[in-house]
Design an enzyme around this catalytic site. Sequence first.
Site, mmCIF file in Angstrom:
data_model
loop_
_atom_site.group_PDB
_atom_site.id
_atom_site.type_symbol
_atom_site.label_atom_id
_atom_site.label_comp_id
_atom_site.label_asym_id
_atom_site.label_seq_id
_atom_site.Cartn_x
_atom_site.Cartn_y
_atom_site.Cartn_z
ATOM 1 N N ASP A 405 0.842 -1.191 0.000
ATOM 2 C CA ASP A 405 0.000 0.000 0.000
ATOM 3 C C ASP A 405 0.883 1.249 0.000
ATOM 4 O O ASP A 405 2.102 1.156 0.171
ATOM 5 C CB ASP A 405 -0.894 -0.049 1.254
ATOM 6 C CG ASP A 405 -1.918 1.067 1.283
ATOM 7 O OD1 ASP A 405 -2.272 1.580 0.208
ATOM 8 O OD2 ASP A 405 -2.360 1.417 2.393
ATOM 9 N N GLU A 408 2.479 4.895 -4.088
ATOM 10 C CA GLU A 408 2.426 5.826 -5.255
ATOM 11 C C GLU A 408 3.759 6.522 -5.479
ATOM 12 O O GLU A 408 4.046 6.841 -6.632
ATOM 13 C CB GLU A 408 1.296 6.845 -5.052
ATOM 14 C CG GLU A 408 -0.094 6.237 -5.165
ATOM 15 C CD GLU A 408 -0.440 5.293 -4.005
ATOM 16 O OE1 GLU A 408 0.076 5.521 -2.897
ATOM 17 O OE2 GLU A 408 -1.190 4.340 -4.209
ATOM 18 N N ASP A 483 -8.872 3.961 -2.071
ATOM 19 C CA ASP A 483 -9.782 4.429 -1.019
ATOM 20 C C ASP A 483 -11.059 5.054 -1.571
ATOM 21 O O ASP A 483 -11.197 6.278 -1.663
ATOM 22 C CB ASP A 483 -9.053 5.430 -0.119
ATOM 23 C CG ASP A 483 -7.917 4.767 0.651
ATOM 24 O OD1 ASP A 483 -7.891 3.517 0.703
ATOM 25 O OD2 ASP A 483 -7.064 5.489 1.192
HETATM 26 C C1 GLC Z 1 -4.595 3.342 2.930
HETATM 27 C C2 GLC Z 1 -5.115 2.155 2.145
HETATM 28 C C3 GLC Z 1 -6.153 1.418 2.946
HETATM 29 C C4 GLC Z 1 -5.549 1.006 4.282
HETATM 30 C C5 GLC Z 1 -5.009 2.219 5.021
HETATM 31 C C6 GLC Z 1 -4.271 1.848 6.303
HETATM 32 O O1 GLC Z 1 -5.587 4.291 3.084
HETATM 33 O O2 GLC Z 1 -5.606 2.521 0.891
HETATM 34 O O3 GLC Z 1 -6.611 0.301 2.239
HETATM 35 O O4 GLC Z 1 -6.510 0.369 5.054
HETATM 36 O O5 GLC Z 1 -4.122 2.928 4.183
HETATM 37 O O6 GLC Z 1 -3.226 0.978 6.050
#
Ligand code: GLC
Length: 799
Positions: A405, A408, A483
């Site tokens: 995650d 980017e 998200d």
């Molecule tokens: C980001 C991710 C989400 C995750 C969060 C905490 O917002 O996109 O899926 O739950 O981080 O790790």
Amino acid sequence: MITNTELEFKGDLYPSKIVSFEHDVDSVFFHSDNSVILKVTIVRDSLIRFRYTTKGYFSNDFSYAIDKSHSHGYNFLEITEELEFYKIQTSKVKCIIQKIDMRISIFDLNDNVLLEDELGFHWEESYEFGGNIVKMSKASKDGECFYGLGDKATQMNLKGKRLENFATDQYAFQKDQEPLYKVVPFYIGLQHKQAYGIFFDNTFRTFFDFCHERRNVTSFWAEGGEMNYYFIHGPQMEDVVASYTDLTGKPELPPLWALGYHQCKWSYFPESNVKEVTAKFRELKIPCDAIYLDIDYMDGFRCFTWNKEYFPDPKRMVAELAEDGFKTVVIIDPGIKIDKEYSVYKEALEKDYFCKRADGPYMKGKVWPGECNFPDYTNPEVREWWAGLFKELISDIGVKGVWNDMNEPAVMEVPNKTFPMDVRHDYDGNPCSHRKAHNIYGTQMARATYHGVKRFAYPKRPFIITRSAYAGAQRYTSSWTGDNVATWEHLWIANIQVQRMSISGMGFTGSDIGGFAEQPSGELFTRWIQLGVFHPFCRTHSSGDHGDQEPWAFDEEVVDITRKFVNLRYQLLPYLYTMFWQYIEEGIPMLKPLVYFDQADTQTHYRNDEFVFGNQILVCPILEPNAIGRRMYVPRGQWYNYWTNSLVNGGKEMWVDTKYDEIPVFVKAGAVIPKYPVQQYVGELEFDELTLDLYYKEGKEKSVVYEDAQDGYDYKKGRYSFLTFQVTGKELELNIQLHKEGKYDTPYSMYKINLIGLPFKIKSIEIDNEEVAVDIEAIERDNYLIVDKEFNVLHITGK
Ligand code: GLC
């Protein structure tokens, strides 16, 4: 500084006349008077690469997107020089290059124009960064349509849109918001029912304008790098997508459990909470294969550590979850906490693996753990080190999948949400700034993760999921759409995003079911699950700062409908797995937007909602509250309503009634749909028969079923089973031919064939030319037939 227009800029430069050309094996070089070189490479008869330089020479040719094993080689190549142009002809297309200005037109062999330069290649010199802003404009005719470009949250047909590719952490993004998490600079044009593709392989920030700025012009440009694009000839969209997917690569098969239902939340902790959730799935008999641990499992958000207060014995917990059929997937982010006591940080620092600013300091930015440094995944040595970090998690603790995650890469509390552009990267030995490396950072992280998980999971298959991705990332990882928000509009967006990812080569994708931000109503959650079970990746996830989002967080009806649809997904696992096989073998997208399914029918060109799941199941989500049905377009052909078995003739828009526990689902007439019994997790049950739902059709239809050991690599040695069913229906006859391939012996020994829509009464049944003594009355009554799996021809005669 951001180039918002590709055209009306006075400083634009253009190639002048061609003064010489040379031909070298598969490439032709054209030199202009003002030092532009155009290199045309014939990759295949239907796949041509165009590369431009304005320097008089080309820099090192390097791409993260192109799969080294892509097919190349052509059957025919002829290069001719005429008075005003050069002509390059293959067995599929003709390419004309004008001598006066280097502009290009591409024709099929019947002289139909497929794609024509408007201004063609032009550029603007960038004093600030050096190099050029490279631009391309193509003429576009009325009626031309555009598709693809990955995760864009906008209508399927991109005509009239301007899109931007710059991987961005876009929390709670909105419809039409740009840019998003992923970068897939590939689009499909469709004109006069002929499709072609363009892949602009440039990792700088890129823009695409589909007749937005000017009505009959399509253009694309990048803030740096080379004008370097591939033209892919169709004429069918499936040819374009298959060629693109071959060029940028395909994944290996995931373990079958990865196609099951997954449950996630930010975050399940401590251990007792995880166990409560998993136990509830079993108690309520809602199948589930994977449980996710979000960032709170770590010690202070330090990757590769555990919070020992919440998870005192991860190995034991993971093993206990596994006993109950749950695979544990854990999140790993790129930000490494700056902490001299933290071994991962210390090692990376010692080895000099973190990204640096232009003048030398390490790139420092805030993410969950506070101030972090970030590994430079574009350095092969760093990737190798990163892969090695998974040893304990995978080999020792038994984690089965890894979730990447914030790659980017996301940085908090800064306006551009990411690294400053001066950050340096290795780029596999082609050192560059973040301007060039930004869009592939996430993919290189997922790549390193994939290699690590694969190494330590062996002989089992790895499972990786990523948020950010560039074209080609599908070789290493699945993905989700980031998200999103618990709104009806987002359900509409998710439906389009996942279809779009599917035709953009990145098929193994899903959305956060129910929405990540905010709280869905029970009804919205239900409608989302009903769509989500038809997405290649199927996971409920939520930010957890509102109410709960497990199926039982709503009312009992929601639980029942969730169970019904997740059960259906589990029954359809062999069908889904077959779709996956066709994706990785032939580059066939798992979800087919209607336009892909039938591009010759112009009614499909602007459809958004309906799609074909695999080859033979038509799905249309319910996207509004209080619906008792909806209008939808049923594509041409005959379709059975899955819920009622009634037959409809497609090629028209129609109203379809649905109940709360249904969405419109249709099965193509003639299809043979394989089904497993409902299991609470993949591999829970041993079963003795494969169910085949056979939908009668007057005429012919082919169906296939791929199976193997559901994990491991034996399938690569031929240990798979590939069944082909040729169904031929006549007025008083039904003939099913079965052909088998592969060395895998499926554990079941029978087929249970459900005969759906048989228009006649059965007179006799022959198997391999011998009449069988069966209780025809019982078959007529129950509409099914049990057959030994070793048959070649099953013939049913009617009366
Ligand atoms: C980001 C991710 C989400 C995750 C969060 C905490 O917002 O996109 O899926 O739950 O981080 O790790």
